[in-house]
Design a protein around this motif. Structure first.
Motif, PDB file in Angstrom:
ATOM      1  N   GLN A  99      49.443 117.176 -66.752  1.00  0.00           N
ATOM      2  CA  GLN A  99      49.318 118.237 -67.749  1.00  0.00           C
ATOM      3  C   GLN A  99      50.678 118.805 -68.115  1.00  0.00           C
ATOM      4  N   GLN A 100      51.531 119.005 -67.133  1.00  0.00           N
ATOM      5  CA  GLN A 100      52.885 119.490 -67.404  1.00  0.00           C
ATOM      6  C   GLN A 100      53.680 118.467 -68.205  1.00  0.00           C
ATOM      7  N   HIS A 101      53.503 117.202 -67.838  1.00  0.00           N
ATOM      8  CA  HIS A 101      54.199 116.119 -68.542  1.00  0.00           C
ATOM      9  C   HIS A 101      53.786 116.078 -70.009  1.00  0.00           C
ATOM     10  N   ALA A 102      52.487 116.186 -70.278  1.00  0.00           N
ATOM     11  CA  ALA A 102      51.991 116.137 -71.653  1.00  0.00           C
ATOM     12  C   ALA A 102      52.533 117.301 -72.467  1.00  0.00           C
ATOM     13  N   ALA A 103      52.619 118.472 -71.845  1.00  0.00           N
ATOM     14  CA  ALA A 103      53.118 119.649 -72.558  1.00  0.00           C
ATOM     15  C   ALA A 103      54.598 119.521 -72.891  1.00  0.00           C
ATOM     16  N   ARG A 104      55.352 118.855 -71.997  1.00  0.00           N
ATOM     17  CA  ARG A 104      56.801 118.730 -72.192  1.00  0.00           C
ATOM     18  C   ARG A 104      57.179 117.574 -73.098  1.00  0.00           C
ATOM     19  N   ARG A 105      56.548 116.414 -72.865  1.00  0.00           N
ATOM     20  CA  ARG A 105      57.047 115.191 -73.489  1.00  0.00           C
ATOM     21  C   ARG A 105      56.057 114.531 -74.435  1.00  0.00           C
ATOM     22  N   GLY A 106      54.775 114.622 -74.153  1.00  0.00           N
ATOM     23  CA  GLY A 106      53.788 114.010 -75.030  1.00  0.00           C
ATOM     24  C   GLY A 106      53.607 112.525 -74.839  1.00  0.00           C
ATOM     25  N   ALA A 107      54.582 111.839 -74.239  1.00  0.00           N
ATOM     26  CA  ALA A 107      54.481 110.393 -74.023  1.00  0.00           C
ATOM     27  C   ALA A 107      53.501 110.115 -72.890  1.00  0.00           C
ATOM     28  N   PRO A 108      52.912 108.912 -72.863  1.00  0.00           N
ATOM     29  CA  PRO A 108      51.986 108.573 -71.773  1.00  0.00           C
ATOM     30  C   PRO A 108      52.658 108.669 -70.413  1.00  0.00           C
ATOM     31  N   LEU A 109      51.933 109.179 -69.425  1.00  0.00           N
ATOM     32  CA  LEU A 109      52.427 109.239 -68.056  1.00  0.00           C
ATOM     33  C   LEU A 109      52.233 107.863 -67.423  1.00  0.00           C
ATOM     34  N   ARG A 110      53.314 107.276 -66.940  1.00  0.00           N
ATOM     35  CA  ARG A 110      53.267 105.914 -66.398  1.00  0.00           C
ATOM     36  C   ARG A 110      53.159 105.962 -64.874  1.00  0.00           C
ATOM     37  N   CYS A 111      52.114 105.335 -64.334  1.00  0.00           N
ATOM     38  CA  CYS A 111      51.857 105.343 -62.891  1.00  0.00           C
ATOM     39  C   CYS A 111      51.802 103.918 -62.355  1.00  0.00           C
ATOM     40  N   TRP A 112      52.193 103.783 -61.094  1.00  0.00           N
ATOM     41  CA  TRP A 112      52.158 102.482 -60.416  1.00  0.00           C
ATOM     42  C   TRP A 112      51.501 102.640 -59.058  1.00  0.00           C
ATOM     43  N   SER A 113      50.458 101.883 -58.817  1.00  0.00           N
ATOM     44  CA  SER A 113      49.830 101.761 -57.505  1.00  0.00           C
ATOM     45  C   SER A 113      50.287 100.425 -56.942  1.00  0.00           C
TER      46      SER A 113
END
Length: 278
Positions: free
Chosen positions: A105-119
């Protein structure tokens, strides 16, 4: 005449898997996958490799290990798969997913770009789909990469189909939002919804490989319950490689009993078994 594979289960492991053969197994899995098997894992090795003896139709562990070690053997991948521990569950260690939702949520508010995750040790995929669900619930866009050394579990992960008992602990509202229930011939099965499938991709990766495929940097990395199989020297190397792949401020989630990032100058603790890239 050699014993038939079907008869092996009626004899104790020590009578069939000799100390020398067990030592060979430990050396091979360390060479092929970097996994350090303890001396207490002899019965586990016996039980898991017994299935491979049956599949190959060989009558002894000595003969089986000869097959594994042949040049260009097609059994090496199955050997590694058999000895890889794949304990996982949806939303295992839920505090990580609460932190992930807040971070997304913080990432979306700051940058708008997709949050990239790796498992990076995703096993049968429950962790990947849990990450995708958390990202979807955060309201922001997200992408998830799931990797594992075991090709068998990757097939399950990519299918996104599970038996109903695997989702027993998930609240009803979350189930309705993220899963489809099978009917008819698929009764008793559930499938992740297309919205989640669009967020995830999978690939095989041995974390011990000297060279990883080119990857963009990630905002969040899940590396849980896998480093326990690596020696301390490789844990340090792995941590440095992951630090290089995390954006500043990115998160690293580790297993409930792991604290190896605490000694790295590039990380600071930001929660229970969670670390932030400085």
């Amino acid at each position: 005449m050699s014993a038939q594979p079907e008869s092996l289960e009626f004899l104790p492991a020590a009578a069939l898997l000799s100390e020398r053969e067990f030592t060979t197994v430990r050396a091979l899995i360390a060479e092929y996958a970097g996994i350090k098997l303890s001396t207490q894992k002899r019965n586990m090795v016996y039980n898991r490799l017994l299935r491979r003896l049956r599949a190959r139709g060989v009558g002894s562990f000595a003969e089986y290990l000869e097959v594994v070690q042949r040049e260009g053997s097609d059994e090496r991948e199955a050997f590694v798969n058999a000895l890889t521990t794949n304990l996982t569950a949806f939303f295992r260690e839920p505090h990580h997913f609460e932190l992930l939702i807040s971070h997304a949520q913080q990432h979306a508010a700051r940058r708008g770009a997709p949050l990239r995750c790796w498992s990076n040790a995703c096993s049968t995929g429950e962790e990947v789909w849990s990450i995708a669900m958390a990202l979807r619930e955060s309201g922001g866009a997200g992408e998830v990469l799931g990797t594992d050394i075991d090709t068998d579990v990757l097939n399950t992960a990519q299918s996104g189909v599970y038996r109903s008992e695997r989702i027993a602990g998930i609240p009803v509202e979350r189930l309705r939002k993220h899963f489809l229930r099978g009917t008819g011939a698929n009764d008793g099965l559930v499938s992740v919804r297309p919205e989640l499938r669009a967020m995830a991709r999978f690939g095989q990766l041995n974390l011990q490989s000297p060279v990883w495929p080119a990857m963009e940097r990630f905002d969040v990395i899940f590396c849980r319950n896998v480093v326990i199989y690596f020696d301390r020297e490789f844990q340090k190397k792995l941590l440095t490689r992951m630090a290089d792949l995390l954006v500043p401020g990115g998160l690293l989630m580790v297993g409930h009993s792991e604290s190896f990032p605490a000694a790295h100058p590039g990380f600071r603790s930001c929660g229970r078994t969670a670390y932030q890239r400085i």
